[in-house]
Every structure is written in structure tokens, then in C-alpha cells.
Design a protein around this motif. Structure first.
Motif, PDB file in Angstrom:
ATOM      1  N   UNK B  47       1.361  -1.370  -0.065  1.00  0.00           N
ATOM      2  CA  UNK B  47       0.024  -0.449   0.151  1.00  0.00           C
ATOM      3  C   UNK B  47       1.101   1.591   0.299  1.00  0.00           C
ATOM      4  N   UNK B  51       0.428   2.453  -3.230  1.00  0.00           N
ATOM      5  CA  UNK B  51      -0.250   3.847  -3.502  1.00  0.00           C
ATOM      6  C   UNK B  51       0.021   5.282  -2.782  1.00  0.00           C
ATOM      7  N   UNK B 295      -3.839  12.611   1.926  1.00  0.00           N
ATOM      8  CA  UNK B 295      -3.578  10.802   2.069  1.00  0.00           C
ATOM      9  C   UNK B 295      -3.608  10.630   3.747  1.00  0.00           C
ATOM     10  N   UNK B 298      -6.617  11.697   5.191  1.00  0.00           N
ATOM     11  CA  UNK B 298      -7.643  10.635   5.291  1.00  0.00           C
ATOM     12  C   UNK B 298      -7.882   9.793   5.709  1.00  0.00           C
ATOM     13  N   UNK B 299      -6.200   9.301   5.949  1.00  0.00           N
ATOM     14  CA  UNK B 299      -6.475   7.669   6.710  1.00  0.00           C
ATOM     15  C   UNK B 299      -6.700   8.455   8.352  1.00  0.00           C
ATOM     16  N   UNK B 302     -10.214   8.737   9.351  1.00  0.00           N
ATOM     17  CA  UNK B 302     -10.583   7.432   9.578  1.00  0.00           C
ATOM     18  C   UNK B 302      -9.804   6.521  10.854  1.00  0.00           C
ATOM     19  N   UNK B 303      -8.844   6.711  11.069  1.00  0.00           N
ATOM     20  CA  UNK B 303      -8.594   6.383  12.144  1.00  0.00           C
ATOM     21  C   UNK B 303      -8.604   6.358  13.711  1.00  0.00           C
ATOM     22  N   UNK B 311     -18.073   9.590   5.543  1.00  0.00           N
ATOM     23  CA  UNK B 311     -16.079   9.951   4.894  1.00  0.00           C
ATOM     24  C   UNK B 311     -16.427  11.078   4.104  1.00  0.00           C
ATOM     25  N   UNK B 315     -13.487  14.385   4.162  1.00  0.00           N
ATOM     26  CA  UNK B 315     -13.589  14.255   2.154  1.00  0.00           C
ATOM     27  C   UNK B 315     -13.397  16.325   2.279  1.00  0.00           C
ATOM     28  N   UNK B 316     -14.271  16.576   3.261  1.00  0.00           N
ATOM     29  CA  UNK B 316     -14.445  17.790   3.358  1.00  0.00           C
ATOM     30  C   UNK B 316     -13.214  18.453   4.339  1.00  0.00           C
ATOM     31  N   UNK B 318     -11.075  17.792   4.640  1.00  0.00           N
ATOM     32  CA  UNK B 318      -9.918  17.432   4.861  1.00  0.00           C
ATOM     33  C   UNK B 318      -9.394  18.172   3.814  1.00  0.00           C
ATOM     34  N   UNK B 319     -10.195  19.406   2.249  1.00  0.00           N
ATOM     35  CA  UNK B 319     -10.213  19.710   2.171  1.00  0.00           C
ATOM     36  C   UNK B 319      -9.738  21.280   2.628  1.00  0.00           C
TER      37      UNK B 319
END
Lengths: 434, 355
Positions: B47, B51, B295, B298-299, B302-303, B311, B315-316, B318-319
């Protein structure tokens, strides 16, 4: 001192994160797109998928007594983010990811070569790589229910029915308004083949992405004076197309759309212009099926709903999400019949999908009788040859416009096999399933 | 205290002309390269390699290309993703039509085709500057995307228009797992980075910087503007084409024009603006910021929350955080992260003394 506390705290949080994802459950990765240009389409689909999984956990206690676990990952409909989500989720869960459903053709292509090595099946119902319907060359990819070419033959059959018979197609003019991308151009060859076969005149009208500017296109369509128009769009192109068609005085009754141009997101913004518009669907319209009642009862009434409660059973893309959930659960269930009641791995679920046989009894038991057709997958046929329903927008909802229309595999199957054998020759793959 | 060059005497002209004259810099570079080539492959899983690191390296190559054009030569270009697409499709077409040609030659060919196309679209730069040139290169972006969607010859008449990249073989090794791809990409990127570092301090590089600073004065002292600008476009597009071929073969595994849309062009431009115009390390820092930070967020999202927040919200957020970081860095250091790093090194020379 503070440093030590911080380190302990962080390690506890990480420990929790790790332990949570390794309970003995089937792991279903939900790669959704809730943001980005297609977020409005992807969010209800993801809601439907997750709601169905929650409902199965609550109503049936999971599949074979083993609960379902899932994790959402945001892809924003971008292939590189989807690949990142795929790599992140593929080994999660006790037995690894069960099945991926990208809900996007470009996304499918970006992992189609990895899934064989990673041993995780890919379900691409109604989209994806069409020639993957040939399971002898593509053992890990399943364009379930119907692929792009089969849908096209069903559409021509439906138009033939509207015209009064397939022989009446001769001499008719059919315009194909499509999204100018790989997705849009995919049905070109099969439509041309049918034009040759049935004797109708076909003309293609590409619409540049994203499809907000279609005035010129529809003036050209008007000039062509078609008897019927096929609409093959996605996203915002659909509603713009319906509005421009009305402005070009092309009656909505003559427009037949594909399944991906067939949701409330397309018809409601178009207002009056969409009344009478017909489009195809992989399932029956309406919200009266037991499965939606169960979702409302076991998920939303328990306060556990993923999205807004108005969507349940009323939004086309929500129902597509539920269909994705149905396919995943049925595949896992079939796999447990052979491999036992424990968390299923991708390889086992692949067997499950390949031996899927949704009979009427099974559909009745799961509460989806009449919602979807009977499907039978085999080693060589990863599509299942399911029929397609057509539905008409009456201004407030979709109502059935036809009975189940079967696809014409006599046209489609030889084309699929030609394409897949070319692919096999290129990659040096020996066909299995004999 | 550690970073002083006191006592480092050069005894030959070659030693004086080395890329990293300071001994500590050289040590740091060796350690970094050793980490990249030897340590990472052992500690990183598929990964991380596939990625995170490979996309980071490939996009830093593209950012390096655009940095040559915009940072060193001062020509703004919004068509870098189009040149990546040309590289990817040229490489694919050569490989598919003549499969016996070795892959390194195929990538080189991708770069050369892209360089030729870049030079053609760079011709307007001889007449126009600044925003107007940006628009002309924007034309390249849209035209090339249209070209590859409409002419089936480029996709070898595939039925779906999306082609899977054939597997790579280099010197007989099959490059099909993330580890081997990582090594191929890392080698190419390191070679290109050193090449550009050298090129930038050569006569050509200095001509580029002269053209960037004031092209009329550069012309007055005898620099041939046409050759210099077109060479800048050529070298930049070569690197972008190479990056595009690597993106198609080593990252995505498919060759499609939608992966090289205008959003990608903007992304590469933002990488060099944030990383620092006119420096090799700026390309890497900017690519790291733009590729790795989302990334990471994001990680982390969720962690830390374990699925409690949807999500979509993550994502928002994150932006928002990403945008806030961009604004913050541009206020704190408009010349980019590379300048921050340079200031850091300068302060390190004086450390522990304040001046």
C-alpha cells in the motif's frame, strides 16, 4: 512526563483502531464518492449499500450467523484515489475484502488488472468492462445483470415495441446523444450492428464533458428529425439534455435513456421537460417492496440510517445502492453454502458470485421478489442475461412502462467473445470453463 | 555548529564544481538515497509503495518538468497534464505496435514525442508572455484531451477507449509488483533530478533564468530567445511526458485521457508554486505536500474517529485543512517550501548562535 502520557494515549488510540477492524466478520469495502462532480449520484448509492448491509445485520444477524463489517472510503470518482482506497482496504478484515463495487467504469479499469493477483472479485453491475461478461477470460470481474451492450439491444427492442414491431424499425431514424467519453462511445459498435440488422438509420451526437452546453447538439438533433432519441449521459448532462430537448421541441416521449440517465436527479431538475421520458432500469420501479420496509424498520427506525429517510425506496440511485448490497450479500451467502459459516475471503466470494442462482424462492425469502429479475451466473457467463425494465417519469415518480425486456444475446455474445478473445490473445490468457 | 563548511578545502576543479559542495549536504543526500533505495523497500508494504510513494515520485517528476519551464525559464504553462498524456499515449503506441523494443526506449520515446509536441505548443511563447501564454498552453490541454478521445488510432481501436497498459519488462525482469515498479520509478526520478540540477547551473540553465528575469535584457546580451524558450518547453515536456508514461504504466495501469485532465495540470502548477519555483527540491516538497498530505489527512480522519464521522465530512474537512495549509504557507513564505528549507539550512549554519 507529558511526552510519556502522549505516547501512551496515541498508542491506545491506534490499538483501538487496529482491534476494531479485526473482528470475525465478513468485510465489505464500500468505495463511495460523496464529494466531487458525481457526489450527488454517489451519495445515495452508498447510503443504499450501507443501509442494506445494516439491515441484514439487524434482521438476519448477518450472513450465515456471521455479521457484516464495512468501511467507507472516499474516492471522489478519481481513479488514483480509488486505487489508493482499494490498496488500503483490500487486506482489511479477518479474511480480507470480500468484493469491490467501484460504481464507475474508469474506476473499474484502474483495478481490473490487480484483482486477479489480489484474488478479490469485482462486481460491476450494469457498467464496467463489457467483454468481462466472458468469464472464461475474466474470472474475477462480474458485470452482473446486464452490461452496456445487452442494455443497448434491450433498448432497441423497446423502441421496436413502441414503433409497433421490430420490422417497423426499418427506415426509422434514431439519434444517439451520448457523453463524449469512453463510457458514451462504448455502445457505438453494437448500435451500428443493430442498425444494419434492423434497417434503421442511426446518427451519433457526442456531448462534450460535463454536458452543460448542449444547445448546439440539440439543434443538430432537431435538424436530423429523428423518430426516437437514445440518451446516454451521466451526471449533469442528463437534466440539461432533457431541458434542451424540450426547447428544441423534441417530445420527451420519444427519448429513451440508459440506466445511468434514469434517476430523480435527472428528471426533477428538468421539470416539465422530463414528463413522458422513458429510461431503462435493472429493477422494477416503486417503493412498496418488503426490502425497503425492512430497511425503514430495522435501520431507520432504530436511528441508524445512513442517509436521509426520504431516499429509502424513493430514489433511483439509492435503490441501485441497495441492489449492490443485495448482490454482495447473495454472493457471500452462496459462498458460505460451500465454505461454511465463517468470514469469507475474496476468493471464496468469487466462487459464490460465479455460482449465483437467484431463484424466485430466494428472492421472496430476502424480500426482493419482483424487485429484481431472476439471475443465474455461470463460469462463462458473468452477466446472467437478466432482462431490463423500462420506466416512465410522470412528473412525480417513475412508473412501469414495459414488462421485462430480454436482451438479445445472439447479437451481444459473439461481439463479447470476439473482444475477449482478442484480449486473451494479447495477454496470453488461456480460457477456462470447459 | 554541525553545518559549517570550515575546514573543507577543495583541491581540484571537479571537487569545486560538484553539485553538493558541502560535505554535510553530501552525507545528507547519501543517507536520503540509501533510505529510498534500501530501507524503504524493506519497511514499506504494498500500500505504501504502490499508492503513496510511487504516485508521489511520478508527480514530483512532472512537477520537476513544470519547474524547469515556469520556475527556471519563467514561461507559465497550464498544459503539463496534456504533455503527460502525450508521453503516456506515445509510449503505449510504440510498445503495442513494436513489442520487441525495450521499455526504457519506450519511455524515452514517450518523452521525446512529448518534447516535440511541447515545443510546437511553446511557439506562442516567442510572442506572448504571462497570462496570455498560460491561455495558449491551456489550448494544448484541451486540444490534446480531445485528440485522444476522438481518434481511435491512439487507443489502438479498443472498444472501450480505455486501454490497460501492458506489463513492463526491463532487462528481462517483469515489473509487475509495486516493489519493482518503485525501483524503476525511483531510479528514473533520481537520475532526472540530478540531471536537471546540473542543467540548471549550466549555460542553458543560466540562459533560462536570464529569460525569466528580463527577456529583453537577455536578448540584448546575446541569448537566443527562440532557442532558449523552445528548449525550455522541450525539456519540460520531456520530463512531463516521461512522468505521464510512468503514471500510466506504474501507477494506474491504464492509459486514458481523463487521467490527464485540467485538474491534473492545475495540481502540478500548485505543486511548484507551493514547493518553490526554480528549485529541484521545490518540486519534491510541493509534490509531497499535494500528494501526501490529503492521504495523510484521510487516513488520520478514519483512524482517529473510527467511522463515527462520515467519509463525506472527512473529505470536506480534508479540503478545508488542505486549503488552510496552502494559505498559511503562502503567507509565511511566498517563495515556497524550498525557500523555507533554505532558510532553515542557513539558520543551521549559525546554530546554536543566533547570528
Amino acid at each position: 512526563m507529558i511526552y510519556r502520557i502522549l505516547v501512551t494515549l496515541i498508542s491506545y488510540i491506534m490499538l483501538i483502531g487496529i482491534t476494531v477492524s479485526f473482528a470475525a466478520e465478513h468485510f465489505v469495502p464500500v468505495t463511495s464518492y460523496r464529494t466531487g462532480p458525481y457526489g450527488i449520484s454517489g451519495a445515495p448509492a452508498a447510503n443504499g449499500y450501507v443501509d442494506y448491509l445494516k439491515m441484514i445485520n439487524a434482521r438476519d444477524g448477518g450472513v450465515g450467523g456471521v455479521k457484516l463489517d464495512w468501511e467507507e472510503c472516499e474516492t471522489a470518482y478519481k481513479p488514483d484515489r480509488f486505487v489508493e482506497c482499494y490498496e488500503r482496504l483490500k487486506n482489511k478484515g479477518v479474511a480480507g475484502a470480500t468484493v469491490f463495487q467501484p460504481l464507475g467504469t474508469g474506476l473499474t479499469y484502474s483495478v481490473i488488472d490487480r484483482v486477479a493477483d489480489d484474488k478479490i472479485p469485482l462486481i460491476t453491475m450494469g457498467y464496467g468492462r463489457t467483454d468481462a461478461s466472458d468469464g472464461s477470460i475474466f474470472p474475477w470481474v462480474f458485470p452482473l445483470l446486464v452490461n452496456y451492450w445487452s442494455l443497448s439491444t434491450a433498448k432497441i427492442k423497446y423502441i421496436g415495441n413502441l414503433a409497433g414491431g421490430m420490422d417497423k424499425l426499418k427506415g426509422l431514424k434514431i439519434a444517439n446523444v451520448y457523453h463524449d467519453s469512453a463510457y458514451g462511445k462504448e455502445t457505438g459498435p453494437v448500435l451500428e450492428k443493430q442498425a444494419e440488422l434492423y434497417g434503421f438509420d442511426l446518427k451519433g451526437f457526442p456531448v462534450a464533458h460535463p454536458g452543460l452546453d448542449q444547445k448546439a447538439t440539440w439543434l443538430n438533433v432537431r435538424r436530423y428529425k429523428p423518430d426516437y432519441v437514445i440518451l446516454r449521459g451521466w451526471g449533469v448532462m442528463n437534466q440539461t439534455a432533457l431541458k434542451e430537448a424540450a426547447r428544441a421541441r423534441i417530445p420527451a416521449e420519444n427519448i429513451v435513456g440508459v440506466s445511468w440517465s434514469c434517476s430523480e436527479l435527472d428528471t426533477v431538475p428538468a421539470g416539465k421537460a422530463a414528463v413522458g421520458y422513458t429510461c431503462s432500469s435493472m429493477y422494477n420501479p416503486g417503493s412498496h417492496y418488503k426490502v425497503f420496509k425492512d430497511i425503514l424498520k430495522y435501520v431507520h427506525e432504530a436511528g441508524n440510517g445512513t442517509g436521509p429517510i426520504e431516499e429509502v425506496g424513493n430514489q433511483q440511485l439509492y435503490k441501485t445502492g441497495v441492489l449492490m448490497g443485495i448482490m454482495t450479500v447473495e454472493a457471500i451467502n452462496k459462498a458460505t453454502e460451500k465454505y461454511g459459516n465463517k468470514p469469507m475471503s475474496g476468493e471464496q466470494v468469487r466462487w459464490g458470485i460465479e455460482n449465483l442462482d437467484l431463484t424466485s424462492e430466494r428472492l421472496e425469502k430476502m424480500g426482493i421478489k419482483d424487485f429484481i429479475p431472476n439471475v443465474k451466473i455461470s463460469c462463462a457467463d458473468h452477466e446472467g442475461g437478466a432482462p431490463v425494465k423500462f420506466q416512465r417519469w410522470n412528473g412525480t415518480s417513475f412508473e412501469p412502462a414495459s414488462d421485462w425486456v430480454t436482451t438479445d444475446q445472439n447479437i451481444v455474445r459473439p461481439m463479447i467473445e470476439a473482444s475477449s478473445s482478442a484480449y486473451a490473445a494479447e495477454k496470453g490468457i488461456t480460457p477456462r470453463c470447459n | 555548529m554541525f553545518y559549517r563548511e570550515a575546514g573543507q578545502f577543495k583541491t581540484s576543479y571537479e571537487a569545486d564544481q560538484s553539485i553538493l559542495p558541502i560535505f554535510q549536504d553530501r552525507i545528507a543526500m547519501y543517507i536520503m538515497l540509501m533510505f529510498a533505495f534500501i530501507v524503504f523497500p524493506f519497511i514499506a508494504n504494498d500500500y505504501w509503495l504502490g499508492s503513496i510513494l510511487i504516485p508521489f515520485l511520478v508527480l514530483s517528476l512532472a512537477a520537476l518538468g513544470l519547474n524547469v519551464l515556469t520556475g527556471y525559464a519563467g514561461q507559465i504553462s497550464l498544459g503539463s497534464a496534456a504533455f503527460m498524456a502525450v508521453g503516456a499515449f506515445a509510449a503505449f503506441n510504440l510498445h503495442v505496435r513494436i513489442p520487441e523494443i525495450p521499455f526504457l526506449v519506450v519511455f524515452l520515446w514517450g518523452g521525446l514525442c512529448s518534447a516535440a509536441v511541447g515545443m510546437i505548443f511553446g511557439l506562442p511563447s516567442l510572442r506572448i508572455k504571462g497570462f496570455y501564454l498560460a491561455v495558449a498552453t491551456l489550448a494544448a490541454q484541451f486540444f490534446i484531451e480531445w485528440l485522444f478521445t476522438h481518434f481511435d488510432w491512439f487507443t489502438n481501436y479498443s472498444t472501450s477507449g480505455v486501454i490497460t497498459a501492458p506489463p513492463m519488462h526491463i532487462f528481462g525482469f517483469a515489473i509487475d509488483n509495486p516493489l519493482s515498479k518503485y525501483f524503476v520509478v525511483l531510479t528514473i526520478v533520481v537520475l532526472c533530478a540530478f540531471g536537471i540540477r546540473n542543467l540548471a547551473r549550466s549555460e542553458i540553465g543560466r540562459a533560462w533564468m536570464a529569460v525569466r528575469d528580463m527577456d529583453i535584457a537577455a536578448e540584448a546580451i546575446g541569448i537566443n530567445l527562440m532557442k532558449t524558450k523552445l528548449l525550455a518547453f522541450g525539456v519540460s515536456s520531456f520530463l512531463c511526458g516521461l512522468a505521464g508514461a510512468l503514471w500510466a504504466y506504474a501507477v494506474l495501469g491504464t492509459v486514458e485521457p481523463q487521467a490527464f485532465d485540467i485538474i491534473r495540470s492545475f495540481e502540478i502548477l500548485f505543486m511548484i508554486i507551493i514547493g518553490g519555483l526554480g528549485s529541484v527540491s521545490g518540486a519534491f516538497l510541493g509534490a509531497g505536500f499535494i500528494v501526501l498530505l490529503p492521504i495523510l489527512l484521510n487516513n488520520l480522519g478514519s483512524l482517529v474517529t473510527g467511522g463515527a464521522i462520515s467519509t463525506e465530512t472527512i473529505a470536506h474537512i480534508e479540503y478545508m485543512i488542505f486549503g488552510a495549509f496552502i494559505v498559511f504557507f503562502l503567507i509565511v513564505e511566498p517563495n515556497g517550501l524550498a525557500r523555507l528549507w533554505q532558510i532553515g539550512k542557513e539558520k543551521l549554519r549559525l546554530w546554536p548562535f543566533p547570528y
